[in-house]
Design a protein around this motif. Structure first.
Motif, PDB file in Angstrom:
ATOM      1  N   UNK A  40       0.845  -1.196   0.000  1.00 52.12           N
ATOM      2  CA  UNK A  40       0.000   0.000   0.000  1.00 52.12           C
ATOM      3  C   UNK A  40       0.877   1.241   0.000  1.00 52.12           C
ATOM      4  N   UNK A  41       0.529   2.184  -0.849  1.00 49.26           N
ATOM      5  CA  UNK A  41       1.164   3.505  -0.793  1.00 49.26           C
ATOM      6  C   UNK A  41       0.270   4.404   0.043  1.00 49.26           C
ATOM      7  N   UNK A  42       0.807   4.882   1.161  1.00 48.42           N
ATOM      8  CA  UNK A  42       0.043   5.659   2.133  1.00 48.42           C
ATOM      9  C   UNK A  42       0.570   7.083   2.147  1.00 48.42           C
ATOM     10  N   UNK A  43      -0.330   8.015   1.931  1.00 53.59           N
ATOM     11  CA  UNK A  43       0.056   9.424   1.958  1.00 53.59           C
ATOM     12  C   UNK A  43       0.345   9.859   3.392  1.00 53.59           C
ATOM     13  N   UNK A  44       1.401  10.644   3.539  1.00 48.27           N
ATOM     14  CA  UNK A  44       1.727  11.258   4.832  1.00 48.27           C
ATOM     15  C   UNK A  44       1.554  12.770   4.778  1.00 48.27           C
ATOM     16  N   UNK A  45       0.761  13.227   3.827  1.00 44.49           N
ATOM     17  CA  UNK A  45       0.501  14.654   3.714  1.00 44.49           C
ATOM     18  C   UNK A  45      -0.259  15.157   4.936  1.00 44.49           C
ATOM     19  N   UNK A  46       0.143  16.291   5.496  1.00 39.38           N
ATOM     20  CA  UNK A  46      -0.612  16.851   6.633  1.00 39.38           C
ATOM     21  C   UNK A  46      -2.066  17.157   6.286  1.00 39.38           C
TER      22      UNK A  46
END
Length: 312
Positions: A40-46
Motif C-alpha cells: 500500500x502507498x500511504x500518503x503522509x501529507x498533513x
C-alpha cells in the motif's frame, strides 16, 4: 486518517531516520502482513493525516528531530516498565536513560502528549505483586509531573509469547490477583494525580477508577487539535480493544528491543535478517520493491468534522 507508528516495531529507537525521511517525502510503502507482495502507498501529507500515534520504549534518537513533525499533531505511547534485562534485553538503563528521556520528551511536547504505559504485566518468582507495587510507585514519583495518564495491561500468552517467556517461569495470574494488583496501582497513580486505564482488557475495574483505554484515541487528538474527528472503532483489532481506525506503517519481526513478551516478533533470526535489509532511504521499512510486488495507492482523507469529505 490516523497513522500508527507503530504497534509492530519501535520506530523511534531503530528507524527514526527512515520515518523522518518518509515524512519529508510525503508518503510511505507498507507491505500487507498477510500477503508480502501487496504494498500500500500511504500518503503522509498533513492535509490527510489527522494525527500520528508514536509507540516506543526509547525515543532518544528522535528527541532532537521532533521539529520535522511540526506540521502534524502527534502523541507518544511510551512503555516504561520495571523489568530488567532478563525480560527487556536491549533496553538501556531505565534510571539513567529512559526515565530522563521520558521527562525530556514531555518538556518538549507537553504531558498530555506522552502516555505512560506500564504493560504488559506478568508475575514470576522475581516479578511478584509486591515488586510491581513497589516499582510502579517509584516510577510514578518520577513520571507524574510529565504525564497525565498510565495505561496498564496483563500479559496475553500468544503462541510466540508463551515460547519466548517460558524461561522466566511466569506464575499463574488469575483474575482475582489481576484485580488486586490493578486496585493497588490505581491507588498509587491517583495519589500522584494520574488517571489509569487498561489496554484491551475485558476485566471491569471501574470501581477502582480504571477505565478502558483507546490507545489510538480520537478523543485525545480532537482535544489537542480542538477539532473533533469522525472515525469508527478499529474492527481489525481484538474485541476488547477500544482503538479507533488507523493505518500502521511498521512491520513485524523488525524490533530489536529483545523483549521476551513481544507479540510482534516471531523469530530472532527473522529480526536480524530484516533489520539487515533496512535502508533509511527506501519507501519500505524493510527491503526494496521487487518485480512481483503490486503497489496500490490507498485512498486517504481527513476525518476532521469541519472539513469537506471528498468521498461523500
Amino acid at each position: 486518517m490516523i497513522i500508527s507508528a507503530s504497534r509492530r516495531t519501535d520506530i523511534p529507537t531503530y528507524y527514526s531516520n527512515w520515518f523522518l525521511n518518509r515524512i519529508k517525502a510525503g508518503y510511505v510503502y507498507v507491505r500487507n502482513p498477510m500477503n508480502a507482495h501487496q504494498i500500500s502507498q500511504i500518503s503522509l501529507s498533513p492535509e490527510v493525516v489527522d494525527g500520528i500515534v508514536i509507540w516506543t520504549k526509547n525515543p532518544t534518537p528522535m528527541l532532537d528531530k521532533l521539529d520535522a513533525l511540526k506540521d502534524y499533531m502527534y502523541y507518544f505511547q511510551f512503555t516504561l516498565n520495571s523489568y530488567g534485562v532478563d525480560v527487556e534485553r536491549n533496553i538501556p538503563s531505565k534510571n539513567n536513560i529512559i526515565v530522563p528521556a521520558f521527562q525530556r520528551l514531555s518538556d518538549l511536547i507537553g504531558p498530555d502528549r506522552v502516555i505512560w504505559r506500564y504493560d504488559p504485566i506478568f508475575l514470576s518468582e522475581t516479578y511478584t505483586m509486591d515488586y510491581h507495587i513497589h516499582y510502579f510507585e517509584e516510577l510514578a514519583k518520577r513520571l507524574s509531573p510529565y504525564t497525565k495518564k498510565c495505561t496498564i495491561s496483563f500479559l496475553d500468552f500468544y503462541r510466540n509469547t508463551e515460547k519466548n517467556i517460558a524461561s522466566l517461569a511466569p506464575s499463574r495470574f488469575p483474575v482475582e490477583q489481576q484485580e488486586q494488583l490493578a486496585k493497588s496501582i490505581a491507588e498509587i497513580a491517583h495519589s500522584y494525580g494520574l488517571r489509569v486505564d487498561t489496554c484491551a482488557e475485558g476485566i471491569e475495574l471501574q470501581q477502582y477508577g480504571i477505565e478502558h483505554a483507546r490507545c489510538i484515541d480520537d478523543r485525545l487528538l480532537g482535544q489537542l487539535m480542538q477539532c473533533p474527528l469522525n472515525v469508527k472503532k478499529d474492527k481489525n483489532q481484538r474485541l476488547e480493544c477500544g482503538c479507533i481506525e488507523s493505518l500502521d506503517i511498521g512491520a513485524y519481526n523488525t524490533c530489536c528491543n529483545g523483549c521476551r513478551y513481544c507479540y510482534a516478533n516471531y523469530s530472532e533470526k527473522a529480526v536480524r535478517t530484516n533489520s539487515g535489509k533496512h535502508d533509511p532511504n527506501s519507501p519500505l521499512l524493510i527491503g526494496e520493491v521487487g518485480p512481483e510486488d503490486k503497489i496500490t495507492e490507498r485512498k486517504m482523507f481527513s476525518c476532521k468534522v469541519n472539513q469537506l469529505r471528498l468521498d461523500l
